[in-house]
Design an enzyme around this catalytic site. Structure first.
Site, PDB file in Angstrom:
ATOM      1  N   ASN A  30      20.028   4.739 -67.209  1.00  0.00           N
ATOM      2  CA  ASN A  30      19.764   5.543 -66.017  1.00  0.00           C
ATOM      3  C   ASN A  30      21.084   6.225 -65.664  1.00  0.00           C
ATOM      4  O   ASN A  30      22.089   5.543 -65.496  1.00  0.00           O
ATOM      5  CB  ASN A  30      19.313   4.598 -64.882  1.00  0.00           C
ATOM      6  CG  ASN A  30      19.099   5.316 -63.565  1.00  0.00           C
ATOM      7  OD1 ASN A  30      19.072   6.545 -63.508  1.00  0.00           O
ATOM      8  ND2 ASN A  30      18.943   4.549 -62.502  1.00  0.00           N
ATOM      9  N   GLY A  31      21.084   7.551 -65.574  1.00  0.00           N
ATOM     10  CA  GLY A  31      22.332   8.261 -65.265  1.00  0.00           C
ATOM     11  C   GLY A  31      22.497   9.450 -66.187  1.00  0.00           C
ATOM     12  O   GLY A  31      21.540   9.867 -66.852  1.00  0.00           O
ATOM     13  N   LYS A  86       7.538  18.243 -46.984  1.00  0.00           N
ATOM     14  CA  LYS A  86       6.511  17.250 -47.350  1.00  0.00           C
ATOM     15  C   LYS A  86       5.383  17.925 -48.109  1.00  0.00           C
ATOM     16  O   LYS A  86       4.942  17.441 -49.138  1.00  0.00           O
ATOM     17  CB  LYS A  86       5.921  16.559 -46.107  1.00  0.00           C
ATOM     18  CG  LYS A  86       6.784  15.563 -45.394  1.00  0.00           C
ATOM     19  CD  LYS A  86       7.079  14.296 -46.152  1.00  0.00           C
ATOM     20  CE  LYS A  86       8.266  14.443 -47.037  1.00  0.00           C
ATOM     21  NZ  LYS A  86       9.556  14.093 -46.542  1.00  0.00           N
ATOM     22  N   ARG A 100      10.594   5.232 -59.371  1.00  0.00           N
ATOM     23  CA  ARG A 100      11.894   5.782 -59.736  1.00  0.00           C
ATOM     24  C   ARG A 100      11.786   6.844 -60.836  1.00  0.00           C
ATOM     25  O   ARG A 100      12.772   7.499 -61.179  1.00  0.00           O
ATOM     26  CB  ARG A 100      12.828   4.668 -60.210  1.00  0.00           C
ATOM     27  CG  ARG A 100      13.069   3.613 -59.158  1.00  0.00           C
ATOM     28  CD  ARG A 100      13.934   2.506 -59.698  1.00  0.00           C
ATOM     29  NE  ARG A 100      15.307   2.912 -59.833  1.00  0.00           N
ATOM     30  CZ  ARG A 100      16.228   2.775 -58.896  1.00  0.00           C
ATOM     31  NH1 ARG A 100      15.924   2.221 -57.749  1.00  0.00           N
ATOM     32  NH2 ARG A 100      17.460   3.187 -59.080  1.00  0.00           N
ATOM     33  N   HIS A 128      12.157  38.407 -38.733  1.00  0.00           N
ATOM     34  CA  HIS A 128      13.228  38.971 -39.572  1.00  0.00           C
ATOM     35  C   HIS A 128      12.893  38.878 -41.063  1.00  0.00           C
ATOM     36  O   HIS A 128      13.790  38.966 -41.899  1.00  0.00           O
ATOM     37  CB  HIS A 128      14.553  38.260 -39.279  1.00  0.00           C
ATOM     38  CG  HIS A 128      15.011  38.443 -37.866  1.00  0.00           C
ATOM     39  ND1 HIS A 128      15.483  39.633 -37.384  1.00  0.00           N
ATOM     40  CD2 HIS A 128      15.014  37.588 -36.822  1.00  0.00           C
ATOM     41  CE1 HIS A 128      15.787  39.512 -36.100  1.00  0.00           C
ATOM     42  NE2 HIS A 128      15.507  38.273 -35.728  1.00  0.00           N
ATOM     43  N   CYS A 179      15.994   6.617 -62.974  1.00  0.00           N
ATOM     44  CA  CYS A 179      15.003   5.950 -63.811  1.00  0.00           C
ATOM     45  C   CYS A 179      14.986   4.491 -63.390  1.00  0.00           C
ATOM     46  O   CYS A 179      15.824   4.052 -62.616  1.00  0.00           O
ATOM     47  CB  CYS A 179      15.396   6.024 -65.280  1.00  0.00           C
ATOM     48  SG  CYS A 179      15.762   7.689 -65.846  1.00  0.00           S
ATOM     49  N   TRP A 220      12.712   9.342 -65.542  1.00  0.00           N
ATOM     50  CA  TRP A 220      12.647  10.641 -64.863  1.00  0.00           C
ATOM     51  C   TRP A 220      13.619  11.529 -65.631  1.00  0.00           C
ATOM     52  O   TRP A 220      14.829  11.317 -65.598  1.00  0.00           O
ATOM     53  CB  TRP A 220      13.071  10.502 -63.395  1.00  0.00           C
ATOM     54  CG  TRP A 220      13.082  11.800 -62.667  1.00  0.00           C
ATOM     55  CD1 TRP A 220      12.014  12.591 -62.381  1.00  0.00           C
ATOM     56  CD2 TRP A 220      14.231  12.476 -62.118  1.00  0.00           C
ATOM     57  NE1 TRP A 220      12.421  13.711 -61.690  1.00  0.00           N
ATOM     58  CE2 TRP A 220      13.772  13.666 -61.517  1.00  0.00           C
ATOM     59  CE3 TRP A 220      15.597  12.201 -62.069  1.00  0.00           C
ATOM     60  CZ2 TRP A 220      14.621  14.569 -60.884  1.00  0.00           C
ATOM     61  CZ3 TRP A 220      16.444  13.100 -61.440  1.00  0.00           C
ATOM     62  CH2 TRP A 220      15.950  14.263 -60.852  1.00  0.00           C
ATOM     63  N   GLU A 256       6.418  19.148 -51.654  1.00  0.00           N
ATOM     64  CA  GLU A 256       6.707  18.040 -52.580  1.00  0.00           C
ATOM     65  C   GLU A 256       5.440  17.464 -53.208  1.00  0.00           C
ATOM     66  O   GLU A 256       5.404  17.202 -54.393  1.00  0.00           O
ATOM     67  CB  GLU A 256       7.389  16.888 -51.824  1.00  0.00           C
ATOM     68  CG  GLU A 256       8.874  17.036 -51.639  1.00  0.00           C
ATOM     69  CD  GLU A 256       9.488  15.762 -51.092  1.00  0.00           C
ATOM     70  OE1 GLU A 256       9.175  15.385 -49.943  1.00  0.00           O
ATOM     71  OE2 GLU A 256      10.286  15.143 -51.808  1.00  0.00           O
ATOM     72  N   GLU A 291      10.932  19.848 -42.243  1.00  0.00           N
ATOM     73  CA  GLU A 291      10.450  18.604 -42.847  1.00  0.00           C
ATOM     74  C   GLU A 291       8.957  18.715 -43.190  1.00  0.00           C
ATOM     75  O   GLU A 291       8.514  18.243 -44.236  1.00  0.00           O
ATOM     76  CB  GLU A 291      10.734  17.430 -41.892  1.00  0.00           C
ATOM     77  CG  GLU A 291      10.259  16.069 -42.341  1.00  0.00           C
ATOM     78  CD  GLU A 291      10.825  15.577 -43.673  1.00  0.00           C
ATOM     79  OE1 GLU A 291      11.715  16.221 -44.234  1.00  0.00           O
ATOM     80  OE2 GLU A 291      10.320  14.550 -44.161  1.00  0.00           O
ATOM     81  N   LYS A 349      12.191   9.125 -56.676  1.00  0.00           N
ATOM     82  CA  LYS A 349      12.493   8.642 -55.327  1.00  0.00           C
ATOM     83  C   LYS A 349      13.951   8.839 -54.926  1.00  0.00           C
ATOM     84  O   LYS A 349      14.248   9.284 -53.837  1.00  0.00           O
ATOM     85  CB  LYS A 349      12.092   7.168 -55.231  1.00  0.00           C
ATOM     86  CG  LYS A 349      12.315   6.539 -53.861  1.00  0.00           C
ATOM     87  CD  LYS A 349      11.409   7.164 -52.826  1.00  0.00           C
ATOM     88  CE  LYS A 349      11.689   6.660 -51.429  1.00  0.00           C
ATOM     89  NZ  LYS A 349      11.222   7.646 -50.432  1.00  0.00           N
TER      90      LYS A 349
HETATM   91  O1  M6R Z   1      17.608   8.484 -50.461  1.00  0.00           O
HETATM   92  P1  M6R Z   1      18.087   9.721 -49.768  1.00  0.00           P
HETATM   93  O2  M6R Z   1      17.682   9.746 -48.332  1.00  0.00           O
HETATM   94  O3  M6R Z   1      19.558   9.951 -49.937  1.00  0.00           O
HETATM   95  O4  M6R Z   1      17.349  10.897 -50.498  1.00  0.00           O
HETATM   96  C1  M6R Z   1      17.587  12.224 -50.173  1.00  0.00           C
HETATM   97  C2  M6R Z   1      16.546  13.133 -50.765  1.00  0.00           C
HETATM   98  O5  M6R Z   1      16.572  13.066 -52.166  1.00  0.00           O
HETATM   99  C3  M6R Z   1      15.147  12.761 -50.281  1.00  0.00           C
HETATM  100  O6  M6R Z   1      15.062  12.785 -48.893  1.00  0.00           O
HETATM  101  C4  M6R Z   1      14.095  13.713 -50.857  1.00  0.00           C
HETATM  102  O7  M6R Z   1      14.277  14.995 -50.344  1.00  0.00           O
HETATM  103  C5  M6R Z   1      12.709  13.152 -50.566  1.00  0.00           C
HETATM  104  N1  M6R Z   1      11.883  13.263 -51.735  1.00  0.00           N
HETATM  105  C6  M6R Z   1      12.051  13.806 -49.417  1.00  0.00           C
HETATM  106  O8  M6R Z   1      10.743  13.430 -49.235  1.00  0.00           O
END
Ligand code: M6R
Length: 617
Positions: free
Chosen positions: A109-110, A493, A27, A512, A2, A83, A496, A489, A612
């Site tokens: 936050n936590g 993307k 965040r 498979h 957060c 969040w 997400e 990746e 994030k």
């Molecule tokens: O800040 P970090 O690179 O440690 O974050 C790792 C993942 O949480 C981050 O890469 C997440 O998968 C992203 N949303 C990918 O786009």
């Protein structure tokens, strides 16, 4: 994760807090709230909250919050953008949380792990909880621990409370009649901003960059007070700390849209620069210069294995790192998810260097994996966020130098990470005498920014491809060898930000299982650059998809006529070495995801349910 911002000074806190929340919105954006204390006009704290579930579709809680606030000249305030972890993302559960016993307001936050036990205890003491969150117990426990006889009762109550909780926190606390803010952290970042007769608390430097460049990063288990008398930092035992003041070096423009529609778009288009910034000053005439590696000194020649540990996109970059270390430096490498590594009791070889990768430097799983690894092994970080927790706890490390990444979907950090891994593999390969053509590697790396620009110039073609399949429900991404993590990746993307289900697979694995799903409604993205032995095999996989009427989108090298005959859509990228190909091949996949999300009416910077940095388990 957060976002927290707090202000104490002579100005009106309201606009500073709202502007700060806008900068922290990446965040978390489920709900938002503020607590304001106007010493001049009343002895009460004003709390205003709002949440997405109460708002018309598309209206952000922040816009609504700003609209709900009555004009006020409060000079002390704390604010939060959430969040959700514990408790639905509704208005009741939005922060600040309050204990009426002493008029205490808390943003957090936590995660408070022992909140159930604490809740029972507090209820037995007559406290009534009104939310479904873990954070609310903090406000009540501080209220319960408040002892007016203490010198600064709020600081003492916070210290006592934190000694009783289990979990992580970045938090800020206000109290009616109190002329400051008390903040504390363990595991969730928090900084103090030192302005001119004003002080700030923030989760990161973004919100306070307009007001001051001087910051102090709080350490775990530190408690700080900011007030008219300045700042004061202690630990839970009230020992006083003198902390180092740091200067923020980056410019505010780096966290503005600067004409782009979204941060993700801006960050995709920044990548020629990102890659250049990652290698700038590090490519010598005879070899790579990475000060971070030099810091490991005598340890380096003894390293015979590498373990890469990360999450999400950073994990995908790590998978590419494995190919680079093994093929360029001749060092065996393995990749683990940080969340698995931390509980797996891994048996590490003492000669194994543990490399953690993280854009944010805050990811809880990666941080904990690092702490585990440090007990027995040397650790090294490849991180973007300067001064972040992971950088501070590693034995050594290097920065990606990508600048702040705001888009929740990581893009430029990925290419920055892969560039850094390539540099490391080169340096280690040279030191081990297994690379004798360094100048070729150097020239190829230096040509990449121009090649990335060529791909970005194909943006409108990629948008057209995205339009064709934006209504589809599934996507498959396939690649082999070093292009397999690129496929992963690309799939990540897309899922997400567009909410289309997507899977990444090694191309040969398709037969498979995933082949069962292929029909005319399944777009299949092949990452099929390079002309090594795997190329022909990938062509066979394309035939298999075509035979089942799947739609083929192929990322290939310019001039590849064979795939042109097979594929429905071609994305031709410039040729580069096999080991650098991921840095080019990922760009069209980022653009494909970006356009698909926008066409589907999604805001790529605010994907549902994501934040994030994941600072909780
Ligand atoms: O800040 P970090 O690179 O440690 O974050 C790792 C993942 O949480 C981050 O890469 C997440 O998968 C992203 N949303 C990918 O786009």
């Amino acid at each position: 994760m957060c976002g927290i911002i707090g202000y104490v000074g002579k100005r009106n806190a309201q606009p500073i807090l709202i502007q700060g929340l806008k900068r922290l919105e990446y965040r978390g954006y489920d709900s938002a709230g503020v607590a304001l204390f106007n010493q001049g006009s009343s002895n009460a704290i004003t709390i205003v909250k709002t949440a997405k579930d109460n708002l018309p579709n598309g209206v952000s809680p922040l816009i609504s919050l700003a609209g709900k606030l009555k004009p006020d000249s409060a000079q002390i305030g704390i604010a939060h953008t959430r969040w959700a972890t514990h408790g639905e993302p509704n208005e009741t559960n939005a922060h600040p949380h309050v204990c009426n016993k002493h008029g205490i307001a808390v943003v957090h936050n936590g995660i408070i792990e022992n909140y159930r036990a604490l809740r029972k205890y507090l209820e037995s003491k007559g406290h009534t909880m009104s939310t479904g969150t873990d954070s609310e117990v903090l406000a009540h426990l501080i209220g319960e621990n408040f002892d007016a006889k203490e010198k600064d009762p709020l600081i003492s109550a916070v210290q006592k409370t934190l000694a009783e909780i289990e979990g992580t926190y970045g938090m800020a606390v206000m109290m009616k009649g109190y002329d400051g803010i008390v903040a504390a952290r363990n595991g969730s970042p928090l900084i103090i901003g030192l302005g001119d007769e004003e002080l700030f608390i923030s989760s990161d430097p973004g919100p306070i960059n307009d007001h001051t460049k001087n910051i102090i990063r709080l350490d775990d288990f530190q408690v700080a007070r900011i007030g008219p008398d300045g700042y004061h930092i202690t630990n839970l035992d009230n020992d006083v700390f003198e902390s180092k003041v740091e200067k923020i070096t980056w410019d505010i423009k780096q966290i503005e849209l600067s004409g782009y529609d979204h941060f993700m778009q801006k960050e995709i288009f920044q990548q020629p620069q990102t890659v250049q910034d990652a290698f700038r000053g590090r490519l010598g005439e005879k070899g790579v210069r990475l000060d971070g590696l030099d810091e490991l000194g005598k340890v380096m020649p003894k390293i015979s294995r590498i373990k890469l540990v990360a999450c999400g996109t950073s994990w995908h970059a790590s998978k590419i790192g494995k190919y680079l270390f093994e093929n360029l430096a001749g060092i065996p490498a393995e990749v683990d998810y940080a969340s698995e590594f931390r509980y797996a009791h891994p048996i590490l070889d003492p000669a194994e260097l543990v490399i953690v990768l993280s854009q944010s430097g805050e990811t809880a799983d990666t941080l904990e994996a690092l702490r585990q690894a440090k007990k027995t092994n040397h650790t090294f970080g490849i991180v973007n966020a300067v001064g972040s927790l992971i950088t501070r706890e590693n034995d050594a490390g290097i920065y990606i130098h990508a600048g702040p990444e705001i888009g929740v979907a990581s893009t430029k950090a990925f290419t920055g990470q892969v560039t850094c891994l390539y540099l490391m593999a080169l340096q280690m390969g040279i030191e081990r005498g297994v690379i004798d053509n360094y100048s070729v590697h150097k020239a190829e790396l230096e040509s990449l920014p121009g090649k990335i620009k060529e791909i970005l110039d194909m943006d409108s073609n990629i948008k057209t491809i995205a339009e064709n399949y934006a209504k589809n429900k599934n996507y498959l991404f396939l690649g082999r060898g070093i292009n397999f993590p690129v496929a992963l990746e690309g799939a990540l993307k897309l899922k997400e930000i567009s909410k289309i289900h997507a899977e990444g697979y090694p191309a040969a694995e398709m037969k498979h299982g995933p082949i069962a799903l292929i029909d005319k409604n399944m777009p299949v993205v092949f990452v099929a650059t390079g002309r090594d032995t795997l190329y022909e095999k990938v062509l066979s996989n394309m035939e298999e998809v075509k035979a089942r009427k799947g739609k083929i989108i192929a990322v290939v090298n310019q001039g590849d006529e064979r795939v042109r005959d097979l594929a429905d859509h071609i994305i031709p990228v410039p040729t580069t070495s096999k080991w650098l190909a991921p840095l080019l091949n990922v760009i069209p996949l980022q653009l494909l995801a970006y356009h698909t999300a926008v066409i589907r009416g999604k805001n790529p910077d605010k994907p549902e349910n994501l934040a994030k940095a994941v600072t909780v388990e």
